[in-house]
Each structure stands twice: as structure tokens, then as C-alpha cells.
Design an enzyme around this catalytic site. Structure first.
Site, PDB file in Angstrom:
ATOM      1  N   THR A 279      -1.781  -7.222  -6.176  1.00 55.93           N
ATOM      2  CA  THR A 279      -2.749  -6.607  -7.068  1.00 55.93           C
ATOM      3  C   THR A 279      -3.141  -7.513  -8.232  1.00 55.93           C
ATOM      4  OG1 THR A 279      -0.793  -5.630  -8.052  1.00 55.93           O
ATOM      5  CG2 THR A 279      -2.090  -4.223  -6.623  1.00 55.93           C
TER       6      THR A 279
ATOM      7  N   PHE B 124       0.814  -1.223   0.000  1.00 61.18           N
ATOM      8  CA  PHE B 124       0.000   0.000   0.000  1.00 61.18           C
ATOM      9  C   PHE B 124       0.840   1.263   0.000  1.00 61.18           C
ATOM     10  CE2 PHE B 124      -2.276  -3.260   2.599  1.00 61.18           C
ATOM     11  CZ  PHE B 124      -3.135  -3.672   1.596  1.00 61.18           C
TER      12      PHE B 124
ATOM     13  N   GLU C 208      -6.158   2.465  -6.967  1.00 57.71           N
ATOM     14  CA  GLU C 208      -6.491   3.552  -6.058  1.00 57.71           C
ATOM     15  C   GLU C 208      -7.867   4.190  -6.300  1.00 57.71           C
ATOM     16  OE1 GLU C 208      -2.048   5.116  -5.141  1.00 57.71           O
ATOM     17  OE2 GLU C 208      -2.527   4.420  -7.132  1.00 57.71           O
TER      18      GLU C 208
ATOM     19  N   GLN D 161      -9.662  -5.517  -6.762  1.00 59.03           N
ATOM     20  CA  GLN D 161      -8.989  -4.257  -6.460  1.00 59.03           C
ATOM     21  C   GLN D 161      -9.981  -3.215  -5.972  1.00 59.03           C
ATOM     22  OE1 GLN D 161      -5.648  -2.849  -6.520  1.00 59.03           O
ATOM     23  NE2 GLN D 161      -5.547  -5.021  -6.109  1.00 59.03           N
TER      24      GLN D 161
ATOM     25  N   ARG E 220     -10.026   0.115 -20.250  1.00 57.17           N
ATOM     26  CA  ARG E 220     -10.277  -1.296 -20.537  1.00 57.17           C
ATOM     27  C   ARG E 220      -9.935  -2.152 -19.311  1.00 57.17           C
ATOM     28  NH1 ARG E 220      -6.892  -4.125 -25.134  1.00 57.17           N
ATOM     29  NH2 ARG E 220      -8.636  -3.847 -26.546  1.00 57.17           N
TER      30      ARG E 220
ATOM     31  N   ILE F 196       2.235  -6.633  -5.711  1.00 57.14           N
ATOM     32  CA  ILE F 196       2.007  -6.403  -4.280  1.00 57.14           C
ATOM     33  C   ILE F 196       0.652  -6.956  -3.859  1.00 57.14           C
ATOM     34  CG2 ILE F 196       3.591  -4.474  -4.115  1.00 57.14           C
ATOM     35  CD1 ILE F 196       1.265  -2.552  -4.404  1.00 57.14           C
TER      36      ILE F 196
ATOM     37  N   THR G 246      -9.830  -9.905 -11.127  1.00 56.13           N
ATOM     38  CA  THR G 246      -8.830  -9.227 -10.296  1.00 56.13           C
ATOM     39  C   THR G 246      -9.167  -7.739 -10.183  1.00 56.13           C
ATOM     40  OG1 THR G 246      -7.425  -9.059 -12.261  1.00 56.13           O
ATOM     41  CG2 THR G 246      -6.927 -10.825 -10.719  1.00 56.13           C
TER      42      THR G 246
END
Ligand SMILES: Cc1cc2nc3c(=O)[nH]c(=O)nc-3n(C[C@H](O)[C@H](O)[C@H](O)COP(=O)(O)OP(=O)(O)OC[C@H]3O[C@@H](n4cnc5c(N)ncnc54)[C@H](O)[C@@H]3O)c2cc1C
Ligand code: SF4
Lengths: 331, 739
Positions: free
Chosen positions: B469, B242, B706, B639, B629, B467, B635
Site C-alpha cells: 500500500t 487483501f 478500501e 490505491q 488529507r 502490504i 501512492t
């Protein structure tokens, strides 16, 4: 963690012998509190007496119609025990409001009584704390005290007792059976935990060489009108900001007997029988509940960040009594 | 466009390794003769170390050494040697440099022993005497002393436009409010750790928890005066970061120092408590003045930001960027000042600047909408920005209106009554709030290499990080797509400083950055494959161009006539050295720089607040995202969901408490530092709206790490207002503030 020696006791007598024989010795049960504190050097026993193999892990009926919880029964086994669920749901709810499933599988009823405060400073050996290091001062009083006590505090310590289970035990007037070198004795829950006074390093009236063998629940379980209300900063895995164990014995809408114990507000589960008595023979109304709440919090003192707890505790008492009255124990 | 992999839900390619424990993290790599280091942290916030007595620790059998400023080796101590890729302007902290204590919990010694337990015990025996100086960590008390840094780490505040004071005076609705965001710590699941493996001859292989191995490599080489090829840094898995792993942290320095001095492998792992001893999201205070005209159009906007920093570095983040991106307004004044305190330098934390800035902006806008008597969603529609006013550029794409539409519909926003306290369920006051968000869709320079071997297996690599992600998975998809392979035939390698250069994994730019390089590297292989195909006798693909063929299901075929095709594996038998390679570097196109590139979101939240007790439950959140896109909806959704839970923590839980008497963060463990738990998370829904973007980067992606965070806290705060009629302008919103 500092080095320590270790022995395993096989029965109550050998446990007491072991604890007396060794310098700075401690019992270890589930280890969920003690080991954490040892790792961060807040507690540093030189010897551990493992009591987990002692046969104190059953729940049995007592002669006077109550229930005896062995000191080594786990919190989860207690909460889900058929008799506890049926006759003492307040205990079940209080336990299940605490910690997490994994922890409750390890945590024992005896250990729960003796768990130590969650005051931030107590956990940080680099800060002054009278409870951890008598005479060093109390960082919380002039520091951050949002979670700390508002009742029964002293100028030396404003820590709270963090247990949920003990709040329910206090409301039900349980008693604690212990054995020491001088034999057995029974300590009413109200006398078990202490106020900080000028000895905040001593949490309870249990002697260092005494072992808790069981907890007795009296026959009266208030299984109909009860509630355990726990207010906390997130939905799980958090200690109580304020909690209320409330139980009512009713005759229609008239209260025959009321029990109220508060958690998260003092160095011990907080009871005030004379305030409870105000409800005797009264109607179960919000006004009457508020009156008791006011009486309960009389003399409460905030330290800045925790001032809000005084009003919060009052409102929590009112809500808990309403829920108990409405049979919303699980709400 | 027809795709086999891109845009398809795919499980994580590293999922099995992670759940079986096969995936190794920095503290899990074994080395022969490994020694263990435990850090001793300072008990004071400021002063000098008078003496450190390590004799008791050293007397224990098995304690190898106690490193302190007194016995540290004497080289490379210039502060500029400690600069890393994410260092703010200033003088970086140098562990064990001298006897100065600059912040509480500063590492002041490293105890190294044969076992971890022994090192931990020995660390308790190190006795430190201090000469304490008066510290100052009180943010609120130092606002007057705030300063504008000579150099901003993030972008400079945009220049003022128009005349704010005049516009405010003329406004028919205005608000003036202050919002406070507390300090927060990243608290990834995995604690920071480094295993420095001594390879002999002064060489080291270091397993490090870091968001970019080459940053650690460069840092070690520079701080210790080593050449880059003497140190290799490896980090295949990161247990969350993070932002905490953007800068090399002190455990890396100390592990390397000890390994070099002892000529032996050393591992150093921070404790959970020590995870509160370095960078954090800075405490930030924002004063807003907003004014709108009678039509509900924004006419004046002033944002005055104060952010915490250390005494030795000027950390700043993009807090004042957002008004210019989200709201058209001709009269604006944006300032960002720093408050220097005796703390460690703050550090980028998930959506740095956006989390704080958009929170306050979106709450202020909500307040203004109420002041103007306009529905909050309507207000945002009326004040929709068609260009980025900070840089006066059009957006490369912006489907935010579609986010409003789909999000509002899913949520049922049209049934909302404007009046606060207008919905109730028993003791629970129900509130609905919304907010919007934006996050940069940047691309940076990166390199990648693709090798297609004789057996038809493709290996692609770049020194980026994953990390948590999903980088492994998404890069595998991009490569598989390019060459028409199955995911099983593609291996993506990352987290090794020997691999082609890649920047830090941060700022939601990895898919755009590394993905573009991966795509291009694979395109080189495509060209080579086509060439090979054409070299074959009687090639059905003779005379074709690359744009005329497609790669699918292990074949290269003519787009307009699929019967003309060749098997890749057959072709590879004819390649000269049995494999084909592509290696490239990519950077953003000049065209993309002509545009403002942002992902956008609209967030709708429902809360229930107990009318007596002030407890808050977030019962429903819908986030609609326009994020270009979507390479992997699965995944991607994770996020955004993670971001939403994070945003909930921002709104309701997270807060590192500074005790100003002690100058110390005091709730430094996961019992007392709260993040949401499972039981807090109720209904959460993610919508990705269609957004095509030909400009932003070759993949048309925008990054999602984010954007899922930024709009959530203000949506919840606004919902709490709608439920209770009370504006709490200081995060987190806890029950004491709602009584
Ligand atoms: C993360 C976390 C969250 C938690 N959340 C909650 C919560 O929300 N609510 C709550 O109520 N609790 C909570 N707990 C506390 C938990 O309930 C206690 O740690 C547990 O009950 C202690 O029991 P134990 O058997 O593990 O005790 P141990 O750790 O083994 O012992 C604790 C103390 O009791 C002594 N002891 C144990 N048994 C005996 C005995 N029979 N006789 C004499 N002395 C004895 C030990 O010497 C030691 O001093 C939490 C704990 C953790 C770690
Ligand atoms: S309140 Fe008690 S436990 Fe907390 S710092 Fe003060 S003395 Fe220590």
C-alpha cells in the site's frame, strides 16, 4: 512432479527412436502445457524427449502453392511471419487471440495442436475425471460445466479442445505431417482431433510414438474475407467460451465458398461442411447467416450451466460471418 | 499549512528494492540447512481420515518426516490457544489436530524433505484413506437454516427504526429485489509462505507472510506454548494480501511445528491451488425492500443479509452498516444471518462487508431511482445523509457533495439520458451508471519509536506492515515532515515483532493509526531538540515554545523570524548520548469518538455491451474520493486505481465456484479464477476532493485502501442496466447472463 529421465533428440529419426525406446515417454517442445500438467501430477511421463533442437523451425512454401509451418516454429513467430500475415491472416489472428506474448514465445505450433483440455476437473487430481483417469467418472457432467462442450459430447466426457490456432487450421483445412516408426503420414486437421466417445483419455489420432513435423496450409488462404471472433470472460489471457473462424470467398455479394469452424464448443474444432454448403451461391445476408448458424448447432446439447453456449454460438457465427463479409477480420 | 513532504507526490522509498529484487519476501529468506515442507490437502470435504500411509514418501532418500495427526507432538491443543487477533467467535481450525476433515483441501499432512522438489514429489506419494461423511456446501439450499450468531464478529446490525411495512405500503415507488455476491478468494500475487529459522535452544525466527507480525508471534507462542521472546516474526515485504494475511495461516503453524520437531529450519509455501483452501469472501445473498415517496425521498429500507460461514467459526462482516451511513431513512430493518457450511471460515477481504453491502445497496437504490423516475445522481442528492443514523452521530467531515460535483463534471453525467438502451455505437450498447461509497476512517492504538542520531539520520519504527500500500513511503514522509528532513535521511522500519506494538494492517486504518504514532514520536524528538537548542549559549531560540518554531530543511527556526535558526546536525553534537529518542503510544481522541468517521466516494462508469453477444467492456470510470488529507497523491492514486480495477473484477470476473457434489472450490488457479487483466482496463480517472478534518485523527487522514473498491461494482452494474435495460442481480455479470 515425479522424477523422469531426459534426452535431447537431434533429428526426427532420433526423436522417434527415443520415444519408442522409453516407457511412458513424451516429447517436450515449448513445455508450456506439458510441464504445468506434470507439476500438478495430471501427466506423469517417465521420460522426456526434448525436440527443441530439431530443425523443424522454419516456414516454407509448398509445391502446391501453400505454406508449411515447421512443428517447432513458435506461435508468435508464426503469427508475425510475413507470409502468414499476408496470405493467412486468419491464422495470425487466431494465434494472437490466445495466451500471452510470453507464452506464445515458448509455445510451438506442434504443441499447440496437442494442448490438453482446460476442464476444471481434469486439473484437479482429487476429483473423478475420465480423461485423466479412465473409468473414474466425469465430474463435469453433473458438476460445473459453464465452459464445457455442447457438441459431439459423450456421457463420458464433455471437455473442449482449448486451442485458438486449431480452429483457424480447421477452417482452412490444413493437414498435419507426422513421422513414426512406420514412416511418414499426413493427417487432415478434421481427422486429427477426436471426439471423446468412450475413450476420452485419447485426444487425437496421433500415435504415442509419432512426432508432428509440420503443418501444411493449402494455397487458398481466404486473406480477404475472414475473421477470428473469440468470446471470452476477459479481454486477454482467457480461453474461448466460443470462438469462430470464418472465411468467405465472394463474387460481389454472392458467396462462392464459406468456411466456418467453432472453438470452445467441442472436443475438437467443430466443422460442419454440409451446413457451410448452404451458403454456396447465396447472398451474404444476416438471415442466411442465421440459417447456417442454426444448422451448425443442430444436435447441440447443454448440460445446465453451459446451455447458453448454444445460442451464443449461433450469434457468434452470424457476427463472425458479417465481420468476414465486411472485411473486419481484426475487429 | 505549508508542508515539505505531506501532500507531495513521492516515489515509493522501497521502489528500487522491489524492482531490483533486493526486497525479500517470506519464502526468499535463506537459512542454513533449510528443509522444505509441502502440504498434503484433503480430497474430501467432510469425514474422517481412516489412515495415512506415508511409507512410500518416507522411503525416499532425503525425505525427513511426514507430519500428520497421528504423529504430531502432544501439547497445546486447546482451541482457545489458536485464537488470533482477527479470529471470529468460535473454535479456530487446528491443523493436524485429529482425523476429522472439516472442509475440502484441509491440510492433513506436511511432507518435509531436503529439497522442495523432493518434498513435492513425496507429497504425491502419501496415500490417504477416508471414511467419507455427507457434506453440505450448498448455500442456496441452506438459507432456511440461517441463524443469528450469538456474537457478531463485526458490528451488530443496527436496531430497527420506525415501521418498514407501513412505510412500504404507503410508498409511491418501491422495489423488492435479491442480490447475490459469490465467494471470492484474495489471490494476492505472493502465495502464503513461512520460513521458520531454528535458532537453537527452542528459539525461532520466522519470516511470515502476514499483515501484522505481532499477530503471528502471539499465535505461535500461544499455540505452541512458547514465550513471546522465544519467537520473533519478521515480514518486511508482503506481496499483496487483501486481508488473506490478517490471520496466521496454516503454513505458519506447520513450518513452526516441523522446525521445532526437527530442530532445523523449515520453509512451507502454499501452492496457488492451496491459496483456495482457507479464508475467502463469503457468498452473500441480500434481499432489499425499498420505498420512496412522491418526492423521491427514501421512506422505507429493509436489508436482509445471508452470509456464508464455516461450521466452526461465526464469521460476519459489516454488510448492513451502509444504509445508515449513506441514506437518511426513518423506517429501516436490517438483519444479518449466517449460513453454516462445510467450508473453511470466510475471512476479511478488501472492503469486507462494504464490497458486498454497498454493491447491493447502490444497485437497489438505482432501481428505486428508476422506479421513482429520478436521475440516479439526483436521487442521491435528495437523499443525502447529514449524520450517521446507526449511531446517531454527525460526520467528522463529509465532502461527498463535492465528489458528486467534480465526478459528474469530469464524466459528463449531465449529458446522460435516463432511458436505458438510449446510446449505441455499432453493435455496442453504451451505458452510464453511478454509485456512491463509504468506508470507515478508523484509528486504533499503536506505538512508534523515533531515533535521531548524531549524523542527522532519523530512524522511525513500528511493527506494522506494508502490504504493497505504501506504508514505508508514507511513514517516511510523515516523519520527515515533522523534523524537516529529506526522505533520504529518514528510514522507516516495520514488519518485525521486536518493534513497538502496532495492530494488523487492515481496515484502511494504518496511516491514521501508525502515522499518528509516528508523528507524535517525532514530536517528542522535536521537544528534545528545542530543549537542546535552548541549552546552547546565546541560543537564538531561548525562551521560545514548540509552537513558535518550525523544522525545515534540517534546521529548527523561529516561525516569525527565520533568521533565528539552528542546524539540527550541530545541535546533535551536543546531545548527551549522541542521539535523541521519542517513543510513544497513541490512541484515538475522545473527541473523535463523538463523530462518525468515514471516507466517501462517487463513482461514474461507462460500459459498452455487445447487443448480441453480451460481452462487456468498461470503457471509462471516474472516481471522486473525499478521503481527508492526502499524504502522497501518487501512492494514494495507486490505491484508488487498484481499488477500481478490483471493483471491476467484482462486477465482471471474480467468482470462486463451489461444486456442491464434491464440496470443493473447483476453479482453484489463476487460469480459471479470473481477475481483470491489463487489456480489460481502459480509461480510469481519480479525483481527490479537498476535505479538511480536524477531528478524525491528528493527521486528518482517512485511509484509502478500501474506499476505491466499494462503489465501482455497483456503478458498473448500473451502467450495464443503462446500456441494456437488463438488471443482472447476481455477480459476476458475465455474458451468459446478458444474452
Ligand atoms: C496460461 C496459459 C494460457 C493459454 N491460453 C491459450 C489460449 O488462449 N489459446 C490457445 O490456443 N492456447 C492457449 N494456451 C496454450 C498454449 O497455446 C499451449 O500450451 C502451447 O501451444 C503448447 O505448445 P508447447 O510447445 O509449449 O507444448 P508442450 O507443452 O511442450 O507440449 C504439449 C504436448 O504436445 C506434445 N508435443 C509437442 N510438440 C510435439 C511434436 N512436434 N510432436 C508430437 N508431440 C508434440 C508434447 O508431448 C505434449 O504432450 C495457454 C497456455 C497457458 C499456460
Ligand atoms: S468433461 Fe472430460 S475432462 Fe472434464 S471431468 Fe469430464 S471426463 Fe474429465
Amino acid at each position: 512432479m515425479r522424477p523422469f529421465t531426459y534426452t535431447r533428440a537431434t533429428d526426427v529419426n532420433s526423436a522417434v527412436q527415443e520415444i519408442t525406446r522409453h516407457e511412458k515417454a513424451k516429447f517436450v517442445a515449448g513445455g508450456t502445457n506439458l510441464l504445468d500438467l506434470m507439476k500438478i501430477d495430471v501427466m506423469a511421463p517417465q521420460h522426456l524427449v526434448d525436440i527443441t533442437r530439431i530443425a523443424l523451425n522454419t516456414i516454407e512454401a509448398t509445391a502446391d502453392g501453400g505454406l508449411r509451418l515447421g512443428a517447432l516454429v513458435t506461435n508468435n513467430d508464426t503469427a508475425y511471419h510475413e507470409q502468414v500475415e499476408k496470405r493467412y491472416p486468419l491464422i495470425s489472428h487466431a494465434i494472437l487471440a490466445g495466451a500471452t506474448g510470453q507464452l506464445r514465445n515458448m509455445a510451438t505450433d506442434g504443441g499447440n495442436l496437442l494442448q490438453r483440455t482446460r476442464c476444471y476437473y481434469f486439473y484437479d487430481t482429487q476429483t473423478p475425471c475420465n480423461k485423466r483417469e479412465p473409468g473414474s467418472g466425469c465430474s463435469a457432467i453433473k458438476g460445473y460445466n459453464r465452459d464445457l462442450a455442447i457438441l459431439g459430447t459423450s456421457e463420458h466426457c464433455i471437455a473442449t479442445h482449448p486451442s485458438d490456432m486449431c480452429v483457424a487450421l480447421a477452417a482452412l483445412e490444413a493437414s498435419i505431417n507426422v513421422t513414426g516408426p512406420k514412416g511418414e503420414r499426413t493427417i487432415p486437421i478434421a481427422d486429427f482431433h477426436r471426439l471423446p466417445g468412450d475413450t476420452p483419455h485419447i485426444d487425437t489420432n496421433l500415435q504415442e510414438d509419432e512426432i508432428i513435423t509440420s503443418i501444411d496450409l493449402p494455397a487458398k488462404g481466404f486473406a480477404e474475407h475472414y475473421t477470428y471472433l473469440k468470446l471470452r470472460d476477459r479481454a486477454s489471457y482467457a480461453f474461448a467460451i466460443v470462438s469462430v473462424a470464418a472465411a468467405l470467398d465472394l463474387d460481389g455479394d454472392t458467396i462462392k465458398e464459406a468456411r466456418i469452424a467453432l472453438g470452445g464448443v467441442a472436443h475438437k474444432p467443430w466443422r460442419k461442411p454440409e451446413a457451410e454448403a448452404m451458403l454456396q451461391g447465396q447472398q451474404a445476408t444476416r438471415e442466411n447467416f442465421r440459417k447456417v448458424a442454426e444448422a451448425y448447432l443442430e444436435g447441440a446439447k447443454g448440460y445446465g450451466d453451459n446451455d447458453y453456449k448454444i445460442e451464443l454460438a449461433k450469434r457468434a457465427i452470424v457476427r463472425a460471418l458479417e465481420q468476414a463479409f465486411n472485411k473486419e477480420g481484426a475487429a | 499549512m505549508k508542508t515539505d513532504q505531506i501532500g507531495k507526490e513521492r516515489n515509493r522509498v522501497d521502489g528500487k528494492a522491489k524492482v531490483t529484487g533486493e526486497a525479500k519476501y517470506a519464502a526468499e529468506f535463506e537459512a542454513e540447512n533449510l528443509a522444505y515442507g509441502v502440504v498434503v490437502s484433503s480430497g474430501i470435504a467432510k469425514g474422517k481420515i481412516k489412515s495415512i500411509d506415508a511409507s512410500k514418501a518416507l522411503a525416499l532418500d532425503g525425505v525427513l518426516q511426514v507430519f500428520t495427526h497421528e504423529n504430531r507432538p502432544g501439547y497445546m491443543w486447546l482451541d482457545k490457544n489458536y485464537k488470533d487477533d482477527d479470529a471470529p467467535p468460535g473454535s479456530p481450525f487446528r491443523p493436524l489436530y485429529d482425523n476429522e476433515v472439516q472442509f475440502s483441501m484441509q491440510p492433513i499432512a506436511l511432507v518435509v524433505a531436503e529439497t522442495f522438489e523432493l518434498a513435492r514429489y513425496a507429497a504425491m506419494l502419501v496415500e490417504v484413506a477416508y471414511e467419507t461423511a455427507e457434506h453440505d456446501t450448498d448455500f442456496d439450499a441452506n438459507l432456511e437454516q440461517a441463524y443469528e450468531p450469538e456474537e457478531y464478529k463485526a458490528s451488530e446490525p443496527p436496531k430497527p427504526r420506525g415501521d418498514v411495512d407501513k412505510a412500504l405500503a404507503e410508498a409511491s415507488a418501491r422495489i423488492e429485489q435479491t442480490y447475490t455476491h459469490p465467494a471470492e478468494h484474495h489471490n494476492p500475487m505472493e502465495m502464503h509462505a513461512s520460513t521458520a529459522v531454528w535458532e537453537g535452544d527452542g528459539k525461532l525466527t520466522v519470516y511470515d507472510k502476514i499483515q501484522g507480525v505481532q499477530n503471528s508471534q502471539q499465535y505461535i507462542a500461544s499455540a505452541f506454548g512458547m514465550s513471546q521472546d522465544e519467537v520473533r516474526v519478521i515480514s518486511p515485504f508482503v506481496g499483496g494480501a487483501f486481508g488473506s494475511g490478517l490471520r496466521p495461516q496454516y503454513q505458519l503453524f506447520l513450518a513452526v511445528l516441523a522446525a521445532r520437531e526437527l530442530q532445523r529450519s523449515v520453509r512451507v509455501v502454499m501452492t496457488r491451488q492451496q491459496m483456495f483452501s482457507f479464508g475467502h469472501r463469503p457468498k452473500t445473498l441480500q434481499r432489499f425492500k425499498l420505498g420512496a415517496d412522491a418526492d423521491g425521498k427514501l421512506q422505507a429500507l429493509q436489508q436482509e443479509v445471508y452470509g456464508e460461514t464455516s461450521r466452526f467459526e461465526d464469521y460476519s462482516e459489516d454488510v448492513v452498516l451502509w444504509p445508515g451511513v449513506l441514506y437518511p431513512c426513518d423506517n429501516t430493518k436490517l438483519t444479518h444471518k449466517l449460513v453454516g457450511l462445510d467450508v473453511y471460515t470466510p475471512l476479511d477481504m478488501r472492503a469486507p462487508g462494504g464490497t458486498t453491502g454497498i454493491y447491493a445497496l447502490e444497485c437497489a437504490i438505482d432501481e428505486l431511482a428508476y422506479e421513482a423516475g429520478v436521475d440516479p445522481l439526483e436521487f442521491r442528492k435528495k437523499n443525502y445523509s447529514e449524520k450517521d443514523q446507526n449511531e446517531d452521530k454527525p460526520f467528522s467531515s463529509k465532502e461527498l457533495r463535492e465528489c458528486y460535483r467534480q465526478g459528474a463534471e469530469k464524466f459528463g453525467w449531465s449529458k446522460r439520458k435516463m432511458e436505458p438502451r438510449s446510446m449505441k455505437d455499432g453493435h455496442q450498447l453504451i451505458g452510464w451508471g453511478m454509485a456512491q461509497g463509504a468506508w470507515e476512517a478508523n484509528q486504533a492504538e499503536a506505538s512508534a519509536k523515533a531515533v535521531l542520531s548524531k549524523d542527522g539520520k532519523l530512524t522511525v519504527s513500528s511493527a506494522t506492515a506494508d502490504i504493497g500500500t505504501g506504508t514505508y513511503t508514507v511513514m517516511t514522509q510523515i516523519a520527515a515532515e515533522a523534523l524537516g528532513l529529506s526522505l533520504e535521511d529518514v528510514t522507516f522500519k516495520l514488519g518485525d515483532s521486536d518493534l513497538p506494538k502496532a495492530p494488523l494492517e487492515g481496515g484502511s486504518k494504518t496511516v491514521a493509526t501508525v502515522g499518528s504514532a509516528v508523528k507524535k514520536a517525532c514530536e517528542q524528538v522535536q521537544e528534545k531538540l528545542l530543549k537542546l537548542a535552548q541549552e546552547q549559549s546565546n541560543s537564538p531560540l531561548a525562551e521560545t515554545k514548540l509552537e513558535d518554531v518550525e523544522f525545515s530543511e534540517g534546521r529548527i527556526s523561529l516561525k516569525r523570524d527565520a533568521s533565528k535558526s539552528m542546524q539540527l546536525q550541530d545541535l546533535l553534537q551536543h546531545s548527551e548520548n549522541g542521539s535523541l529518542e521519542g517513543e510513544v503510544s497513541t490512541k484515538p481522541s475522545d473527541e473523535s469518538k463523538e463523530y462518525a468517521r468515514y471516507a466517501h466516494s462517487a463513482v461514474f462508469a461507462e460500459v459498452k455491451v455487445d447487443e448480441d453477444l453480451g460481452t462487456v467492456k468498461v470503457t471509462r470510470v471516474v472516481t471522486a474520493v473525499a478521503g481527508g488529507r492526502i499524504v502522497n497523491p501518487k501512492t494514494a492514486r495507486s490505491q484508488i486505481l487498484g481499488g477500481m480495477v478490483w471493483g471491476m473484477g467484482v462486477a465482471l470476473h471474480e467468482h470462486t465456484v463451489m461444486d456442491n457434489h464434491l464440496g470443493r472450490f473447483i476453479n482453484h488457479d489463476l487460469d480459471k479464477y479470473h481477475v481483470p487483466v491489463n487489456a480489460d482496463v481502459q480509461e480510469m480517472e481519480v479525483i481527490f476532493v479537498e476535505e479538511e478534518d480536524e477531528v478524525v485523527n491528528p493527521l486528518g487522514v482517512k485511509g484509502l485502501g478500501e474506499i476505491g473498491v466499494v462503489g465501482v461494482a455497483p456503478a458498473i452494474a448500473n451502467a450495464i442496466f443503462h446500456a441494456t435495460g437488463k438488471r443482472v442481480r447476481e455477480l459476476p455479470i458475465t455474458m451468459d447472463k446478458l444474452l
